[in-house]
Design a protein around this motif. Structure first.
Motif, PDB file in Angstrom:
ATOM      1  N   SER A 197      96.627  17.172  52.314  1.00 54.56           N
ATOM      2  CA  SER A 197      95.516  17.541  53.218  1.00 54.56           C
ATOM      3  C   SER A 197      94.093  17.572  52.310  1.00 54.56           C
ATOM      4  O   SER A 197      93.068  17.382  52.558  1.00 54.56           O
ATOM      5  CB  SER A 197      95.520  18.616  54.206  1.00 54.56           C
ATOM      6  OG  SER A 197      95.272  19.604  53.481  1.00 54.56           O
ATOM      7  N   ALA A 198      94.328  18.002  51.179  1.00 54.09           N
ATOM      8  CA  ALA A 198      93.211  18.437  50.140  1.00 54.09           C
ATOM      9  C   ALA A 198      92.881  16.985  49.565  1.00 54.09           C
ATOM     10  O   ALA A 198      91.814  16.765  48.862  1.00 54.09           O
ATOM     11  CB  ALA A 198      93.891  19.394  49.078  1.00 54.09           C
TER      12      ALA A 198
ATOM     13  N   ASN B 191      89.560  16.183  50.291  1.00 50.11           N
ATOM     14  CA  ASN B 191      88.624  17.242  50.527  1.00 50.11           C
ATOM     15  C   ASN B 191      87.882  17.235  49.281  1.00 50.11           C
ATOM     16  O   ASN B 191      87.946  16.911  47.965  1.00 50.11           O
ATOM     17  CB  ASN B 191      89.260  18.796  50.124  1.00 50.11           C
ATOM     18  CG  ASN B 191      88.407  19.931  50.664  1.00 50.11           C
ATOM     19  OD1 ASN B 191      87.689  20.179  49.688  1.00 50.11           O
ATOM     20  ND2 ASN B 191      88.717  20.438  51.733  1.00 50.11           N
ATOM     21  N   ASN B 192      86.249  17.371  49.410  1.00 55.26           N
ATOM     22  CA  ASN B 192      85.316  17.356  48.403  1.00 55.26           C
ATOM     23  C   ASN B 192      85.463  16.384  47.327  1.00 55.26           C
ATOM     24  O   ASN B 192      84.697  16.267  46.276  1.00 55.26           O
ATOM     25  CB  ASN B 192      85.660  18.695  47.540  1.00 55.26           C
ATOM     26  CG  ASN B 192      85.333  20.099  48.658  1.00 55.26           C
ATOM     27  OD1 ASN B 192      84.858  20.266  49.340  1.00 55.26           O
ATOM     28  ND2 ASN B 192      86.327  20.851  47.954  1.00 55.26           N
ATOM     29  N   GLY B 193      85.844  15.221  47.782  1.00 61.12           N
ATOM     30  CA  GLY B 193      85.902  14.198  46.877  1.00 61.12           C
ATOM     31  C   GLY B 193      87.065  14.142  45.802  1.00 61.12           C
ATOM     32  O   GLY B 193      87.145  13.587  44.920  1.00 61.12           O
ATOM     33  N   PHE B 194      87.662  15.614  46.054  1.00 64.17           N
ATOM     34  CA  PHE B 194      88.911  15.738  45.045  1.00 64.17           C
ATOM     35  C   PHE B 194      90.047  14.691  45.298  1.00 64.17           C
ATOM     36  O   PHE B 194      90.478  14.747  46.603  1.00 64.17           O
ATOM     37  CB  PHE B 194      89.358  17.193  45.163  1.00 64.17           C
ATOM     38  CG  PHE B 194      89.142  17.981  43.886  1.00 64.17           C
ATOM     39  CD1 PHE B 194      88.014  18.700  43.540  1.00 64.17           C
ATOM     40  CD2 PHE B 194      90.237  17.864  43.120  1.00 64.17           C
ATOM     41  CE1 PHE B 194      87.881  19.419  42.195  1.00 64.17           C
ATOM     42  CE2 PHE B 194      90.264  18.603  41.848  1.00 64.17           C
ATOM     43  CZ  PHE B 194      89.003  19.299  41.456  1.00 64.17           C
ATOM     44  N   LYS B 195      90.734  14.048  44.555  1.00 62.69           N
ATOM     45  CA  LYS B 195      91.700  13.469  44.983  1.00 62.69           C
ATOM     46  C   LYS B 195      93.166  14.274  44.220  1.00 62.69           C
ATOM     47  O   LYS B 195      93.371  14.109  43.165  1.00 62.69           O
ATOM     48  CB  LYS B 195      91.775  11.998  44.054  1.00 62.69           C
ATOM     49  CG  LYS B 195      90.920  11.071  44.756  1.00 62.69           C
ATOM     50  CD  LYS B 195      91.476   9.640  44.518  1.00 62.69           C
ATOM     51  CE  LYS B 195      91.002   8.958  43.169  1.00 62.69           C
ATOM     52  NZ  LYS B 195      89.548   8.634  43.346  1.00 62.69           N
ATOM     53  N   ALA B 196      93.586  15.039  45.029  1.00 65.86           N
ATOM     54  CA  ALA B 196      94.773  15.805  44.742  1.00 65.86           C
ATOM     55  C   ALA B 196      95.959  14.955  44.619  1.00 65.86           C
ATOM     56  O   ALA B 196      96.364  14.233  45.302  1.00 65.86           O
ATOM     57  CB  ALA B 196      95.006  17.091  45.803  1.00 65.86           C
TER      58      ALA B 196
ATOM     59  N   THR C 288      98.815  19.568  49.534  1.00 66.53           N
ATOM     60  CA  THR C 288      98.346  18.479  48.632  1.00 66.53           C
ATOM     61  C   THR C 288      97.542  17.284  49.307  1.00 66.53           C
ATOM     62  O   THR C 288      96.517  16.907  48.945  1.00 66.53           O
ATOM     63  CB  THR C 288      99.330  18.262  47.675  1.00 66.53           C
ATOM     64  OG1 THR C 288     100.082  19.303  46.946  1.00 66.53           O
ATOM     65  CG2 THR C 288      98.802  17.472  46.510  1.00 66.53           C
TER      66      THR C 288
END
Lengths: 158, 158
Positions: free
Chosen positions: A121-122, A125-130, A119
């Motif tokens: 590390s993601a 990612n991609n502008g996603f805020k996990a 979670t």
DNA sequence: CTCCGTGCAAACTTTTTGCAACGGG
DNA sequence: CCCGTTGCAAAAAGTTTGCACGGAG
């Protein structure tokens, strides 16, 4: 298993939301609590014949907005509901690919740690805020173990 | 990113199922392939105005039964579809809790290993025979990053 | 007395199905 | 020709909403 239902916490949350903890809502909470796994409308109405669905849906929405109930979308079209993680604690689900039944499941701590790490590390990612994770272990439940493996049709009931 | 669509594999699978790889199905596969993330009906029909939904649904069913397409149930009511893992490889999803949008996501190998281990260890649990896993990382996508955090309402479109 | 909650019925959304026409092999 | 495929329209399934009544605070 049937420890006392979390009435107090639910009541607090509802009142904070300006809602009452009515009989219907209490019954719903008790049902969700004693079921011990995410339930769908069929299970709810089967348990209380004559109870109007619209009230159930409305109460589920209220309870969800109050943070007492979580709505899950199973493999089928029917939504499933359970008490929220805030009441139940963090957990994941075993999902039967044949009948759609779900059971709560705790993963071993190492796995939970790995999921937390994923979670984080993601998060970049991609502008996603996990902010969280949700794991489903797919398979066949005890009931479906011997029936039509590979199929996706729902089972009789409950 | 837009490597050649997996027409041959899809065609093979369809023919094994006694189905044709028609123009409409090819268009659907191309769309799923170029989208690069699980799409819902809105996205499909928006991309091809006038296309009857019934045909799309029917073709998605056919492609799903042929093992070329996977149907996913997002947080909202709308189903999402993507090319199957057999064509795309094993992966997981980032799911926006605000708009429901999904993106493909590969977890680090250690995490994948932990998930495999969890799947195996759950294989013994509750009579459930676990055969696979599905991980969703929940959060806010780039579009929703600044808007109504905590909300669950869908976003405008696509 | 004032609202919130309930029940009933009707509306809505998403997905599925029936049927007749079309077209490739 | 045959049989899978398409389009249109109607139906089904699940969920939501409008409205009037009843009960709690």
């Amino acid at each position: 298993m049937t420890t006392t239902a979390p009435h107090d916490q639910v009541k607090d949350r509802l009142e904070q939301a300006g809602q009452r903890y009515t009989a219907g809502r209490q019954a719903l909470v008790v049902f969700l609590h004693t079921a011990g796994h995410p339930v769908d409308m069929n299970e709810i109405t089967a348990a209380s014949p004559g109870l109007p669905m619209s009230s159930v849906y409305r109460n589920l929405v209220v309870l969800e907005q109050a943070g007492a109930v979580t709505r899950l979308q199973g493999p089928g079209a029917l939504a499933r509901y359970e008490l929220s993680e805030e009441l139940l604690g963090h957990h994941h689900h075993l999902v039967c690919s044949s009948c759609g039944r779900m059971e709560d499941y705790q993963v071993p701590p190492e796995v939970e740690g790995a999921l937390l790490a994923a979670t984080r590390s993601a998060a970049s990612n991609n502008g996603f805020k996990a902010t969280g994770h949700r794991l489903e272990l797919r398979g066949l439940c005890a009931r479906c173990g011997q029936a039509t493996p590979g199929a996706t049709e729902p089972h009789p009931l409950t």
